[in-house]
Design a protein around this motif. Structure first.
Motif, mmCIF file in Angstrom:
data_model
loop_
_atom_site.group_PDB
_atom_site.id
_atom_site.type_symbol
_atom_site.label_atom_id
_atom_site.label_comp_id
_atom_site.label_asym_id
_atom_site.label_seq_id
_atom_site.Cartn_x
_atom_site.Cartn_y
_atom_site.Cartn_z
ATOM 1 N N LYS A 16 0.826 -1.212 0.000
ATOM 2 C CA LYS A 16 0.000 0.000 0.000
ATOM 3 C C LYS A 16 0.858 1.259 0.000
ATOM 4 O O LYS A 16 0.440 2.295 -0.489
ATOM 5 N N ARG A 17 2.054 1.170 0.544
ATOM 6 C CA ARG A 17 2.934 2.347 0.662
ATOM 7 C C ARG A 17 3.739 2.606 -0.604
ATOM 8 O O ARG A 17 4.406 3.641 -0.713
ATOM 9 N N LYS A 19 2.987 3.527 -3.702
ATOM 10 C CA LYS A 19 2.632 4.781 -4.391
ATOM 11 C C LYS A 19 3.159 5.987 -3.618
ATOM 12 O O LYS A 19 3.690 6.935 -4.202
ATOM 13 N N GLU A 20 3.000 5.967 -2.315
ATOM 14 C CA GLU A 20 3.477 7.058 -1.465
ATOM 15 C C GLU A 20 4.999 7.200 -1.578
ATOM 16 O O GLU A 20 5.528 8.306 -1.717
ATOM 17 N N LEU A 21 5.698 6.084 -1.549
ATOM 18 C CA LEU A 21 7.153 6.113 -1.642
ATOM 19 C C LEU A 21 7.625 6.533 -3.026
ATOM 20 O O LEU A 21 8.631 7.234 -3.161
ATOM 21 N N GLU A 22 6.890 6.137 -4.060
ATOM 22 C CA GLU A 22 7.232 6.569 -5.415
ATOM 23 C C GLU A 22 7.088 8.074 -5.544
ATOM 24 O O GLU A 22 7.936 8.745 -6.137
ATOM 25 N N ALA A 23 6.017 8.627 -4.984
ATOM 26 C CA ALA A 23 5.797 10.078 -5.027
ATOM 27 C C ALA A 23 6.904 10.803 -4.262
ATOM 28 O O ALA A 23 7.399 11.849 -4.700
ATOM 29 N N GLU A 24 7.302 10.245 -3.152
ATOM 30 C CA GLU A 24 8.382 10.831 -2.363
ATOM 31 C C GLU A 24 9.701 10.796 -3.144
ATOM 32 O O GLU A 24 10.466 11.762 -3.126
#
Length: 71
Positions: A16-17, A19-24
Motif C-alpha cells: 500500500k505504501r 505509491k506514497e514512496l514513489e511520489a516521495e
C-alpha cells in the motif's frame, strides 16, 4: 500459522505504501535536479567573475545568474 498471517498483513501494508514512496522519490529527484541547476549557475557565475575580473555583485547586476545554462 499466526506468523504467516501476520507476515502477509505486513506485506500488504508495505504494498500500500509503494505509491506514497514513489511520489516521495519523485519529489526528492526534483529537488536534486533543482539543486544541480543551482550549482551549475553558481559555477558559471564564478567562471564569469574570474574571466571578467568583476566582483560577484557586478556579475549579478548584469542579469547573468538568470540566463539559461547551455549544455
Amino acid at each position: 500459522m499466526d506468523q504467516m498471517i501476520e507476515l502477509m498483513i505486513k506485506a500488504f501494508d508495505a504494498l500500500k505504501r509503494i505509491k506514497e514512496l514513489e511520489a516521495e522519490a519523485v519529489k526528492y529527484r526534483n529537488e536534486h535536479d533543482a539543486l544541480v541547476k543551482q550549482i551549475e549557475l553558481l559555477e558559471e557565475r564564478e567562471k564569469k567573475r574570474k574571466r571578467t575580473g568583476k566582483p560577484l555583485a557586478a556579475c549579478a547586476k548584469s542579469g547573468y545568474p538568470h540566463q539559461p545554462i547551455k549544455h
